[in-house]
Design a protein around this motif. Sequence first.
Motif, PDB file in Angstrom:
ATOM      1  N   UNK A   1      -7.335  56.000   8.476  1.00  0.00           N
ATOM      2  CA  UNK A   1      -7.880  55.424   9.718  1.00  0.00           C
ATOM      3  C   UNK A   1      -7.212  54.076   9.964  1.00  0.00           C
ATOM      4  N   UNK A   2      -6.576  53.907  11.131  1.00  0.00           N
ATOM      5  CA  UNK A   2      -5.760  52.708  11.320  1.00  0.00           C
ATOM      6  C   UNK A   2      -6.538  51.538  11.906  1.00  0.00           C
ATOM      7  N   UNK A   3      -7.695  51.778  12.554  1.00  0.00           N
ATOM      8  CA  UNK A   3      -8.465  50.675  13.131  1.00  0.00           C
ATOM      9  C   UNK A   3      -9.301  50.012  12.048  1.00  0.00           C
ATOM     10  N   UNK A   4      -9.101  48.704  11.843  1.00  0.00           N
ATOM     11  CA  UNK A   4      -9.808  47.976  10.803  1.00  0.00           C
ATOM     12  C   UNK A   4     -10.999  47.203  11.367  1.00  0.00           C
ATOM     13  N   UNK A   5     -10.837  46.643  12.577  1.00  0.00           N
ATOM     14  CA  UNK A   5     -11.867  45.740  13.088  1.00  0.00           C
ATOM     15  C   UNK A   5     -11.680  45.542  14.587  1.00  0.00           C
ATOM     16  N   UNK A   6     -12.788  45.503  15.312  1.00  0.00           N
ATOM     17  CA  UNK A   6     -12.770  45.203  16.737  1.00  0.00           C
ATOM     18  C   UNK A   6     -13.809  44.110  16.972  1.00  0.00           C
ATOM     19  N   UNK A   7     -13.357  42.936  17.435  1.00  0.00           N
ATOM     20  CA  UNK A   7     -14.265  41.811  17.659  1.00  0.00           C
ATOM     21  C   UNK A   7     -13.887  41.109  18.961  1.00  0.00           C
ATOM     22  N   UNK A   8     -14.845  41.031  19.896  1.00  0.00           N
ATOM     23  CA  UNK A   8     -14.573  40.339  21.142  1.00  0.00           C
ATOM     24  C   UNK A   8     -13.380  40.936  21.849  1.00  0.00           C
ATOM     25  N   UNK A   9     -12.418  40.096  22.185  1.00  0.00           N
ATOM     26  CA  UNK A   9     -11.243  40.570  22.935  1.00  0.00           C
ATOM     27  C   UNK A   9     -10.132  41.080  22.026  1.00  0.00           C
ATOM     28  N   UNK A  10     -10.332  41.028  20.688  1.00  0.00           N
ATOM     29  CA  UNK A  10      -9.247  41.352  19.759  1.00  0.00           C
ATOM     30  C   UNK A  10      -9.550  42.597  18.933  1.00  0.00           C
ATOM     31  N   UNK A  11      -8.473  43.262  18.542  1.00  0.00           N
ATOM     32  CA  UNK A  11      -8.570  44.405  17.645  1.00  0.00           C
ATOM     33  C   UNK A  11      -7.568  44.213  16.517  1.00  0.00           C
ATOM     34  N   UNK A  12      -7.994  44.506  15.294  1.00  0.00           N
ATOM     35  CA  UNK A  12      -7.103  44.486  14.135  1.00  0.00           C
ATOM     36  C   UNK A  12      -6.921  45.921  13.664  1.00  0.00           C
ATOM     37  N   UNK A  13      -5.681  46.330  13.511  1.00  0.00           N
ATOM     38  CA  UNK A  13      -5.412  47.704  13.087  1.00  0.00           C
ATOM     39  C   UNK A  13      -4.188  47.740  12.190  1.00  0.00           C
ATOM     40  N   UNK A  14      -4.062  48.827  11.449  1.00  0.00           N
ATOM     41  CA  UNK A  14      -2.889  49.025  10.617  1.00  0.00           C
ATOM     42  C   UNK A  14      -1.727  49.553  11.459  1.00  0.00           C
ATOM     43  N   UNK A  15      -0.516  49.164  11.069  1.00  0.00           N
ATOM     44  CA  UNK A  15       0.673  49.704  11.720  1.00  0.00           C
ATOM     45  C   UNK A  15       0.709  51.216  11.526  1.00  0.00           C
ATOM     46  N   UNK A  16       1.027  51.945  12.595  1.00  0.00           N
ATOM     47  CA  UNK A  16       1.013  53.408  12.565  1.00  0.00           C
ATOM     48  C   UNK A  16       2.401  54.015  12.337  1.00  0.00           C
ATOM     49  N   UNK A  17       3.437  53.283  12.746  1.00  0.00           N
ATOM     50  CA  UNK A  17       4.765  53.888  12.752  1.00  0.00           C
ATOM     51  C   UNK A  17       5.828  52.799  12.721  1.00  0.00           C
ATOM     52  N   UNK A  18       7.073  53.224  12.817  1.00  0.00           N
ATOM     53  CA  UNK A  18       8.183  52.285  12.768  1.00  0.00           C
ATOM     54  C   UNK A  18       8.196  51.304  13.919  1.00  0.00           C
ATOM     55  N   UNK A  19       7.739  51.734  15.081  1.00  0.00           N
ATOM     56  CA  UNK A  19       7.699  50.825  16.227  1.00  0.00           C
ATOM     57  C   UNK A  19       6.703  49.689  15.982  1.00  0.00           C
ATOM     58  N   UNK A  20       5.547  50.025  15.397  1.00  0.00           N
ATOM     59  CA  UNK A  20       4.566  48.992  15.072  1.00  0.00           C
ATOM     60  C   UNK A  20       5.149  48.002  14.064  1.00  0.00           C
ATOM     61  N   UNK A  21       5.838  48.521  13.054  1.00  0.00           N
ATOM     62  CA  UNK A  21       6.434  47.646  12.053  1.00  0.00           C
ATOM     63  C   UNK A  21       7.474  46.731  12.694  1.00  0.00           C
ATOM     64  N   UNK A  22       8.299  47.265  13.582  1.00  0.00           N
ATOM     65  CA  UNK A  22       9.302  46.439  14.245  1.00  0.00           C
ATOM     66  C   UNK A  22       8.652  45.366  15.119  1.00  0.00           C
ATOM     67  N   UNK A  23       7.533  45.685  15.746  1.00  0.00           N
ATOM     68  CA  UNK A  23       6.818  44.689  16.551  1.00  0.00           C
ATOM     69  C   UNK A  23       6.312  43.563  15.662  1.00  0.00           C
ATOM     70  N   UNK A  24       5.798  43.909  14.475  1.00  0.00           N
ATOM     71  CA  UNK A  24       5.334  42.884  13.533  1.00  0.00           C
ATOM     72  C   UNK A  24       6.504  42.036  13.054  1.00  0.00           C
TER      73      UNK A  24
END
Length: 252
Positions: free
Chosen positions: A1-24
Amino acid sequence: MDMMLRKGRYIARLARNGDDLMAAQRLRWLAFIGARAVAEDTTSLDADEYDAACRHVLIEDQKTGQLLATFRFMLLADGSEIENSYSAGFYDLRKLRDFSGPMVEMGRFCIHPQHSDPDILRVAWGAMTRFVDDNKIQLLFGCSSFMGTETNGYADAFALLKERHLAPRRWLPRVKAPKVFRFASALRRKKPDLRRAQAGLPPLLRSYLIMGGWVSDHAVVDDQLGTIHVFTGLEIAAIPPARQKLLRGVSG
């Protein structure tokens, strides 16, 4: 499960793929190196061999999808695996080989240079708290970075670390990197100005210290990233109960 936390206007999630890693990796470059590079550079990344062994957390604005912060973590079964960590490349961590419980290294934490909402850091800590609880982590550690490679502007901050926050002798890292600032000995007679010291502490390090974290007695000058960093450890059992309650309030 990639979603770790949702609070207010922000969401924390795990990277799902290579595109997410490149964005980080792109955000890391912007935060650590971009200010010293040419403005036209829109493709550079901060990447290293440790990325493949880590999980990566992305903190995004729920409405716009913009990536606002990121960090990575490496799970270690106990101190016998400490040499696998990024930090072990800069610090002699042989004393931590005797640490008997699960550990996690938190690294490459950064917030987008154009965003300073303190809730971003709170969400990051909430996500990490959830991971720590789910995996029964006993020690959280990493390198906490000061921007720039000149130590003079941080004299009061380092004096405060020397006076109040040095690691217990049984875990104290030894010098390994070729370029270090031995602040505990260099500033042994300096009394810190508390206002200037607090202002000079990076927000992530300040959070560690509030929870009972400790640091190495020397800082490493990292010319590649343009930072000065100290090894930082936080034994989970030592976090004050009131602070644990606040963290779990965010992570719940």
